[in-house]
Motif scaffolding. Sequence first.
Motif, short mmCIF file in Angstrom:
data_model
loop_
_atom_site.label_atom_id
_atom_site.label_comp_id
_atom_site.label_asym_id
_atom_site.label_seq_id
_atom_site.Cartn_x
_atom_site.Cartn_y
_atom_site.Cartn_z
N ALA A 1 0.84 -1.20 0.00
CA ALA A 1 0.00 0.00 0.00
C ALA A 1 0.87 1.25 0.00
O ALA A 1 0.57 2.23 -0.69
CB ALA A 1 -0.93 -0.01 1.21
N PHE B 1 -8.93 -5.31 8.06
CA PHE B 1 -8.28 -4.96 9.32
C PHE B 1 -9.26 -4.27 10.26
O PHE B 1 -9.26 -4.51 11.46
CB PHE B 1 -7.07 -4.04 9.07
CG PHE B 1 -5.88 -4.73 8.48
CD1 PHE B 1 -5.34 -5.85 9.09
CD2 PHE B 1 -5.28 -4.27 7.32
CE1 PHE B 1 -4.23 -6.50 8.56
CE2 PHE B 1 -4.17 -4.90 6.78
CZ PHE B 1 -3.65 -6.02 7.40
N VAL B 2 -10.11 -3.40 9.70
CA VAL B 2 -11.09 -2.70 10.53
C VAL B 2 -12.06 -3.70 11.15
O VAL B 2 -12.36 -3.65 12.35
CB VAL B 2 -11.86 -1.65 9.70
CG1 VAL B 2 -12.97 -1.04 10.53
CG2 VAL B 2 -10.92 -0.57 9.21
N ILE C 1 2.09 2.14 -3.52
CA ILE C 1 1.06 2.67 -4.41
C ILE C 1 0.63 4.07 -3.97
O ILE C 1 0.60 5.00 -4.77
CB ILE C 1 -0.12 1.69 -4.46
CG1 ILE C 1 0.32 0.46 -5.24
CG2 ILE C 1 -1.33 2.33 -5.10
CD1 ILE C 1 -0.65 -0.67 -5.22
N PRO D 1 -5.48 -0.73 10.04
CA PRO D 1 -6.54 0.06 9.40
C PRO D 1 -6.24 1.54 9.40
O PRO D 1 -6.50 2.23 8.40
CB PRO D 1 -7.78 -0.25 10.23
CG PRO D 1 -7.29 -0.83 11.49
CD PRO D 1 -6.00 -1.51 11.17
N ILE E 1 -3.90 2.27 6.48
CA ILE E 1 -4.55 2.16 5.16
C ILE E 1 -5.46 3.36 4.97
O ILE E 1 -5.49 3.97 3.90
CB ILE E 1 -5.33 0.84 5.05
CG1 ILE E 1 -4.37 -0.33 5.17
CG2 ILE E 1 -6.11 0.82 3.76
CD1 ILE E 1 -4.04 -1.08 3.93
N PHE E 2 -6.18 3.75 6.03
CA PHE E 2 -7.14 4.84 5.82
C PHE E 2 -6.48 6.20 5.78
O PHE E 2 -6.98 7.10 5.12
CB PHE E 2 -8.29 4.74 6.83
CG PHE E 2 -9.25 3.70 6.37
CD1 PHE E 2 -10.12 3.95 5.32
CD2 PHE E 2 -9.23 2.43 6.89
CE1 PHE E 2 -10.97 2.98 4.83
CE2 PHE E 2 -10.07 1.44 6.41
CZ PHE E 2 -10.94 1.72 5.38
N VAL F 1 -5.59 6.30 2.28
CA VAL F 1 -6.77 6.51 1.45
C VAL F 1 -7.19 7.98 1.50
O VAL F 1 -7.52 8.58 0.48
CB VAL F 1 -7.92 5.60 1.93
CG1 VAL F 1 -9.24 6.05 1.34
CG2 VAL F 1 -7.64 4.16 1.53
N HIS G 1 -5.04 10.03 -0.56
CA HIS G 1 -5.37 9.72 -1.94
C HIS G 1 -6.64 10.46 -2.38
O HIS G 1 -6.69 11.06 -3.46
CB HIS G 1 -5.56 8.22 -2.05
CG HIS G 1 -5.81 7.73 -3.42
ND1 HIS G 1 -4.80 7.56 -4.33
CD2 HIS G 1 -6.95 7.38 -4.05
CE1 HIS G 1 -5.32 7.12 -5.46
NE2 HIS G 1 -6.62 6.99 -5.32
N LEU G 2 -7.66 10.44 -1.50
CA LEU G 2 -8.92 11.12 -1.83
C LEU G 2 -8.69 12.61 -1.99
O LEU G 2 -9.18 13.24 -2.92
CB LEU G 2 -9.97 10.86 -0.74
CG LEU G 2 -10.47 9.42 -0.64
CD1 LEU G 2 -11.49 9.30 0.50
CD2 LEU G 2 -11.11 8.98 -1.94
N ASN H 1 -7.17 13.45 -5.24
CA ASN H 1 -8.01 13.33 -6.42
C ASN H 1 -8.95 14.51 -6.61
O ASN H 1 -9.31 14.85 -7.72
CB ASN H 1 -8.85 12.05 -6.34
CG ASN H 1 -8.08 10.88 -6.91
OD1 ASN H 1 -6.92 11.03 -7.25
ND2 ASN H 1 -8.73 9.75 -7.02
N GLY I 1 -7.95 -2.93 3.90
CA GLY I 1 -8.11 -2.02 5.03
C GLY I 1 -9.37 -2.36 5.81
O GLY I 1 -9.37 -2.41 7.04
N PHE J 1 -6.80 -2.63 -1.89
CA PHE J 1 -6.38 -1.98 -0.65
C PHE J 1 -7.56 -1.52 0.19
O PHE J 1 -7.50 -1.55 1.41
CB PHE J 1 -5.39 -0.86 -0.95
CG PHE J 1 -4.13 -1.43 -1.48
CD1 PHE J 1 -3.26 -2.07 -0.63
CD2 PHE J 1 -3.87 -1.43 -2.83
CE1 PHE J 1 -2.12 -2.67 -1.11
CE2 PHE J 1 -2.73 -2.03 -3.32
CZ PHE J 1 -1.85 -2.65 -2.46
N VAL K 1 -9.99 4.40 -4.93
CA VAL K 1 -9.09 3.55 -4.15
C VAL K 1 -9.17 2.14 -4.71
O VAL K 1 -10.26 1.56 -4.77
CB VAL K 1 -9.49 3.54 -2.67
CG1 VAL K 1 -8.59 2.61 -1.89
CG2 VAL K 1 -9.42 4.93 -2.09
#
Lengths: 317, 347
Positions: free
Chosen positions: A229, B153-154, A232, A276, A279-280, A283, A286-287, A290, B150, B146, B142
């Motif tokens: 992750a 995991f949550v 990327i 988590p 990853i978030f 994210v 990333h959001l 964009n 994610g 991934f 996204v």
Amino acid sequence: MEISIAVLSAGIAASAAPLLLAALGETLTEKAGIINLSLDGTILLSAMTGFVIAARFDSLPAGFAAAAATGMLSSLVLVIISIYLGQSQVAVGFALTFLCRDLAYFLGAPFARTAGPQLSISPIPLLADLPFVGPILFHHSLVVYSSFLALPLAWFFIYHTPQGLILRCVGENPEGCWARGIRPRIVQAAYTLIGGALVGLAGAAFSLAIKPGWGRPQGCEGIGWIALALVIFGGWHPLRVALGAYLFGFLQMLGILLQDVFPTIPAQIFQVAPFPLMIFTLVLIHLGRNSKGKKLLLLRLLSGNAPGSLGKNYRQV
Amino acid sequence: MDSSASVSRAGSTLLQVIGIMILAAGAVCLLLIALDFSPTAIVGAMFSGSLTSWLKFSQTLSIWVPLLLCSCGLLFTFQAGLWNIGVEGQVVMGAIAATILLRLPETTLPPTLILIGSLTAACIGGSLWGILAGLLKNRGGVNEIFGGLGLNFVAQGIILYLIFGPWKRAGIASMSGTDIFARDLWLSMPAGWRVAPIALILAISVFLFSLLLLNRTRFGLRVKAVGINARAAQLFHIRPERYGLLAILIGGGMAGLAGGLQVIGVYHRLIPAVSSGYGYLGLLVVMLAGYKALPVPLITLFFAWLAAGSIQLPIMLQIDSSLSGVIQGACVLSALLVHGLRSVRQR
């Protein structure tokens, strides 16, 4: 409880070291246009071989060499089935990650919870005594120093050497490279293997230094996915990837510290939470990138484009 | 297509399957011999551990049910061209949703109604969790791999929190899960069975439903069109994002159902490892099936047999049970290798 920033930073640098090695390896592979999705399994398998070989021969260098070889062997499967036989990189990577994971538990079962060697801290003379900077940067094991070295090396190699240029060209446009007399598959195979070796070293960094020992679970499960992750969402740039690795290290340290602050909350939550959250966080960046966020300087610095032919197999005519 | 062509195609498929089996079995046997284990003793132990009585075989079936459900769900997302790696989390959320209803304070509702309600809740829970990954992809760009990871995991965090927090066992919270539900909230199971007949019936009907929906309806065709070429599908007024989302909704529902059945039919409580990796194993199953529905029940049965048989290995032969995972992974990689060799020869 008193938390000193120096101790915290040193902890982050140490716990992020294997993640950084694996993510840099994957960055090299993906820059050549190949996705190696097998990271999580490969890290585990090479952690096992690294530990077992190091314990058997009572030699840490042998352990690290065995782990790197394991990583290369695992990526060799991807090289053969995807690059040369044209099967989906994602499919091969998935199958490989599960095979490697179970192979690690199966082969490593007799060695679970046995004693083995462990890389010790080797402070750099003089530099380690510097106030503040010393404990953060110069009071670590060799694994951490090599992660410090690997980062600028990878950056310099990719962006400032002729080989790095070829690497990026193959990832962007293999057909064009072929026309210029470069053989794309050889280049892709080479960087997949080099990336695999770095991932293997990351595995040994876990089982021989950061979380010494072998068992089920070893403690490095899930890190491979985080490394993927990072590459990327880090926009395929080694420096941003490193930033992400240190952020994850910070989250893990935070988990350990908060565990003491909130003893009523079960420890398992703190162990799982960084995954988590990481990853978030990625994210969210990333959001933001964009949408309208383009105007923000910070987000512009963080954005990057995927290599043009990432994930597509080059069909040689 | 005339009959001789279809016969020769079936023949070449059979040849491929045999090639894959020989390759995978050969590789695993070589590994075992190199480690000084006897492959025949291992196969013998796995047979005697899983096929010698109905009780043992029904143990295999109890693994087959969740695996088949997860794999059926994955068929939809694979056909829509999505890598739905979030199945594991969808199973967990299904299990949690089912448990919410089972934990309602004393009611006068008949137990059957509660069970039906909790299975429905499980489907909804799994679907919603799947849609979350789909929305992250459609709205946020996204990558679903991934997003799904994610969310896995949550989901793991949520289930740990519930088991160690609000739903903890009277007295002490532990990894062994919540309190066991009242007996009348268990799926009924005849004596000598390890799998609830209702769970079997549900899994088989879900498979038949998937088979029909994917191969015999316009909806199935559209999902496939999106998976094969999203841009072309758009020209036929099929919205790829909508069909991707629908596929992930259906897949999530099936995964959630698997989670619900694990809770009320197998464990009779909520445990942290309720998903047991079936979501990931389903990915391997569907890859091995070549993303087609028809071979899925057989492959899931084989994988379930491997998993059930290998439970005996540590006791009988002091061999780690992860051997089953090694065999499963070897099968999928062999299949990819054989397909690759064939495609290179055809070129």
